[in-house]
Design a protein around this motif. Structure first.
Motif, short mmCIF file in Angstrom:
data_model
loop_
_atom_site.label_atom_id
_atom_site.label_comp_id
_atom_site.label_asym_id
_atom_site.label_seq_id
_atom_site.Cartn_x
_atom_site.Cartn_y
_atom_site.Cartn_z
N LEU A 6 39.58 72.18 60.93
CA LEU A 6 40.63 72.91 60.22
C LEU A 6 41.11 74.02 61.15
O LEU A 6 40.30 74.84 61.61
CB LEU A 6 40.11 73.52 58.92
N ALA A 7 42.40 74.05 61.46
CA ALA A 7 42.92 75.00 62.45
C ALA A 7 44.22 75.61 61.96
O ALA A 7 45.06 74.94 61.37
CB ALA A 7 43.14 74.30 63.79
N HIS A 8 44.40 76.91 62.25
CA HIS A 8 45.58 77.64 61.84
C HIS A 8 46.42 78.04 63.05
O HIS A 8 45.91 78.53 64.04
CB HIS A 8 45.18 78.90 61.07
N SER A 9 47.73 77.80 62.95
CA SER A 9 48.71 78.32 63.88
C SER A 9 48.44 77.84 65.31
O SER A 9 48.34 76.65 65.58
CB SER A 9 48.74 79.85 63.78
N ILE A 10 48.28 78.79 66.25
CA ILE A 10 48.10 78.42 67.65
C ILE A 10 46.77 77.72 67.88
O ILE A 10 46.57 77.07 68.92
CB ILE A 10 48.25 79.66 68.55
N ALA A 11 45.85 77.81 66.92
CA ALA A 11 44.60 77.05 67.04
C ALA A 11 44.85 75.55 67.00
O ALA A 11 44.04 74.77 67.50
CB ALA A 11 43.63 77.45 65.93
N ALA A 12 45.97 75.12 66.41
CA ALA A 12 46.32 73.70 66.47
C ALA A 12 46.61 73.30 67.91
O ALA A 12 46.21 72.22 68.36
CB ALA A 12 47.53 73.42 65.57
N LEU A 60 36.92 65.26 69.24
CA LEU A 60 36.96 66.23 68.15
C LEU A 60 37.00 65.56 66.79
O LEU A 60 37.45 66.14 65.80
CB LEU A 60 38.16 67.18 68.31
N GLY A 61 36.53 64.33 66.72
CA GLY A 61 36.34 63.71 65.42
C GLY A 61 37.57 62.99 64.90
O GLY A 61 38.57 62.84 65.57
N GLY A 62 37.45 62.58 63.64
CA GLY A 62 38.44 61.68 63.07
C GLY A 62 39.43 62.29 62.09
O GLY A 62 40.31 61.59 61.60
N GLN A 63 39.31 63.62 61.81
CA GLN A 63 40.20 64.21 60.81
C GLN A 63 40.56 65.65 61.20
O GLN A 63 39.68 66.43 61.56
CB GLN A 63 39.54 64.23 59.43
N PHE A 64 41.85 65.96 61.10
CA PHE A 64 42.33 67.32 61.32
C PHE A 64 43.08 67.81 60.10
O PHE A 64 43.77 67.03 59.42
CB PHE A 64 43.30 67.39 62.51
N VAL A 65 42.98 69.11 59.83
CA VAL A 65 43.84 69.80 58.87
C VAL A 65 44.45 70.98 59.61
O VAL A 65 43.73 71.86 60.07
CB VAL A 65 43.07 70.30 57.62
N PHE A 66 45.77 70.99 59.76
CA PHE A 66 46.47 72.06 60.46
C PHE A 66 47.29 72.88 59.46
O PHE A 66 48.04 72.31 58.65
CB PHE A 66 47.42 71.50 61.52
N PHE A 67 47.16 74.19 59.55
CA PHE A 67 47.96 75.11 58.75
C PHE A 67 48.99 75.78 59.66
O PHE A 67 48.62 76.41 60.65
CB PHE A 67 47.09 76.19 58.10
N ALA A 68 50.27 75.65 59.35
CA ALA A 68 51.34 76.29 60.12
C ALA A 68 51.16 76.08 61.62
O ALA A 68 51.06 77.05 62.38
CB ALA A 68 51.41 77.78 59.79
N LEU A 117 46.36 66.16 58.14
CA LEU A 117 47.07 66.81 57.03
C LEU A 117 47.64 68.11 57.57
O LEU A 117 46.92 68.92 58.17
CB LEU A 117 46.10 67.11 55.88
N VAL A 118 48.94 68.32 57.38
CA VAL A 118 49.61 69.56 57.79
C VAL A 118 50.08 70.30 56.55
O VAL A 118 50.71 69.70 55.67
CB VAL A 118 50.81 69.29 58.72
N VAL A 119 49.74 71.59 56.47
CA VAL A 119 50.25 72.45 55.39
C VAL A 119 51.12 73.51 56.05
O VAL A 119 50.65 74.26 56.91
CB VAL A 119 49.10 73.12 54.61
N ALA A 136 59.98 73.54 60.90
CA ALA A 136 60.45 72.36 61.62
C ALA A 136 59.42 71.86 62.63
O ALA A 136 59.38 70.66 62.95
CB ALA A 136 61.76 72.68 62.34
N GLU A 137 58.56 72.77 63.13
CA GLU A 137 57.54 72.35 64.08
C GLU A 137 56.47 71.48 63.40
O GLU A 137 56.06 70.46 63.93
CB GLU A 137 56.89 73.58 64.73
N GLY A 138 56.02 71.90 62.22
CA GLY A 138 55.06 71.09 61.48
C GLY A 138 55.66 69.76 61.06
O GLY A 138 54.99 68.71 61.11
N GLU A 139 56.91 69.80 60.65
CA GLU A 139 57.60 68.58 60.24
C GLU A 139 57.74 67.62 61.42
O GLU A 139 57.49 66.41 61.30
CB GLU A 139 58.97 68.95 59.69
#
Length: 308
Positions: free
Chosen positions: A155-161, A173-181, A241-243, A254-257
């Motif tokens: 699970l990573a936020h912003s520039i951590a993505a 780094l495994g099979g699943q990511f969740v990125f916030f912004a 998954l992107v939030v 637009a970047e997440g999209e």
């Protein structure tokens, strides 16, 4: 590169903005030196009382070295469970993602959360007190994986993505990511920074060159959409998954999209009015992420690298 704390973006003090505006006209090279220092500067640490209020109980503290920085973190949940990593963004700390820990532990994960160099309770790096870079965040992520084990979920936020995708060049780094912004290109971050500090076009061009020289990369080296395209062609991308908030002033929606359009099978959750940081801990978002995690295939525990 410090990000805002809500729908309104952070702006530098008026005196600093005026200084850069004057130097833009009279001495853009001097303005670029000042802007470069600001670019690598980590925002002041939030009061420890704020982090303490959202720190879950039952965490086991840990420390490890990443370069010259001592990384401070905590782990939660079953010791032999599959690993979930929480990676905060620029100017943040691991407790910003703490709202997701209960659901992760309930799902059987061992959760590892930590502060990047010069952030939170981690010490400063070779760049100096209160300074860091996305490359150091990337290296810290690699070092955490080497010490704690290969994650099943990040699970990573912003520039951590961006750091997560860069770290994929070096580690599984495994099979699943969740990125916030998510931030996955440098140009939007430069746009935000220029607006926040009042940097003009001549200053921006000179500062960008200095920053890239410092890091030993060009702009293309920070465009992680290239990695996404390449890995998509090889069918090697994790689930995603992107939030992202439609009104995020710091990391454009637009970047997440765009990232989701490039990433086969990615799911995009749109919010409105949460801004850049509240999107991490909003109750409805936390519930959505918990449901997403509960529906994932059961991951297998992954052992540490290089420890025997």
């Amino acid at each position: 590169m410090a990000h805002g704390n809500g729908p309104r973006s952070t702006r530098a003090p008026r005196t600093l903005r005026l200084t850069l505006q004057v130097l833009e006209r009279t001495a853009p090279a001097r303005a670029a030196v000042l802007a470069e220092k600001l670019w690598f500067a980590v925002p002041p640490l939030a009061p420890t009382s704020r982090a303490a209020r959202v720190t879950p109980s039952g965490g086991a503290p840990f420390f490890l070295m990443s370069g010259s920085s001592e990384i401070s973190g905590q782990s939660f949940g079953p010791e032999k469970g599959p690993l979930a990593l929480l990676v905060h963004g620029w100017g943040g700390h691991w407790q910003q993602l703490a709202a997701h820990i209960p659901a992760l532990v309930e799902a059987g994960y061992r959760v590892v959360a930590w502060d990047a160099p010069s952030h939170g309770r981690s010490t400063h790096s070779h760049l100096g007190q209160g300074r860091s870079s996305v490359l150091e965040l990337t290296q810290a992520l690699v070092d955490v994986v080497d010490q704690m084990g290969t994650p099943s979920l990040v699970l990573a936020h912003s520039i951590a993505a961006m750091a997560t995708l860069r770290a994929m060049r070096q580690r599984d780094l495994g099979g699943q990511f969740v990125f916030f912004a998510p931030d996955v290109r440098l140009e939007p971050a430069l746009d935000w920074f220029a607006g926040a500090v009042g940097m003009g076009p001549r200053t921006r061009e000179l500062m960008t060159g200095k920053v890239l020289d410092d890091l030993g990369l060009d702009l293309a080296g920070f465009d992680l959409t290239r990695d996404v395209r390449r890995l998509a062609e090889q069918d090697m991308l994790p689930g995603l998954l992107v939030v992202h908030d439609l009104l995020d002033p710091d990391s454009p929606f637009a970047e997440g999209e765009r990232l989701c359009e490039l990433w086969p099978g990615a799911e995009l959750v749109r919010t409105e009015g949460l801004g850049h940081r509240a999107v991490i801990w909003d109750k409805e978002v936390v519930q959505k992420v918990a449901e997403h995690i509960a529906a994932l295939p059961e991951p297998r525990p992954r052992g540490p690298r290089g420890l025997g």
